[in-house]
Enzyme design. Sequence first.
Site, mmCIF file in Angstrom:
data_model
loop_
_atom_site.group_PDB
_atom_site.id
_atom_site.type_symbol
_atom_site.label_atom_id
_atom_site.label_comp_id
_atom_site.label_asym_id
_atom_site.label_seq_id
_atom_site.Cartn_x
_atom_site.Cartn_y
_atom_site.Cartn_z
ATOM 1 N N CYS A 98 0.869 -1.171 0.000
ATOM 2 C CA CYS A 98 0.000 0.000 0.000
ATOM 3 C C CYS A 98 0.913 1.231 0.000
ATOM 4 O O CYS A 98 1.982 1.195 -0.605
ATOM 5 C CB CYS A 98 -0.960 -0.020 1.187
ATOM 6 S SG CYS A 98 -0.158 -0.016 2.807
ATOM 7 N N LEU A 99 0.536 2.291 0.683
ATOM 8 C CA LEU A 99 1.385 3.482 0.740
ATOM 9 C C LEU A 99 2.441 3.358 1.832
ATOM 10 O O LEU A 99 3.630 3.487 1.585
ATOM 11 C CB LEU A 99 0.545 4.740 0.953
ATOM 12 C CG LEU A 99 1.340 6.049 1.044
ATOM 13 C CD1 LEU A 99 2.062 6.337 -0.261
ATOM 14 C CD2 LEU A 99 0.430 7.196 1.422
#
Length: 111
Positions: free
Chosen positions: A70-71
Amino acid sequence: MGLLSVLKKKEMQTLVKQAAGIPGSVLVDVRGPEEYAAGHIPGSINVPLNALEGILDAAPEFGTAIYLYCLSGARSAIAAARLRKMGYARVTDMGGIRNWKGEIETGGTRE
């Protein structure tokens, strides 16, 4: 840049190469479609955390090797736990794309 940051970047690079070497493995970005389109690891697909059941389309077999990111690593950790509860046995949480130092692709979503 601290030592831990350097180690995380190296580890993510290694894991993406590992995924590429496993036939049928799936590299999954669990961020939202807009985030994915803004920049993602080449070869990854987008299955947002809030629509994780969509993984069944890309990985119908519970033995599929799934690599998540993800981030920052928070959503991928949640996704990994959910996938394991769904029955997937080969789930790897790679953390956040912030630790990726390779090529970034833009555009496209899974839908």
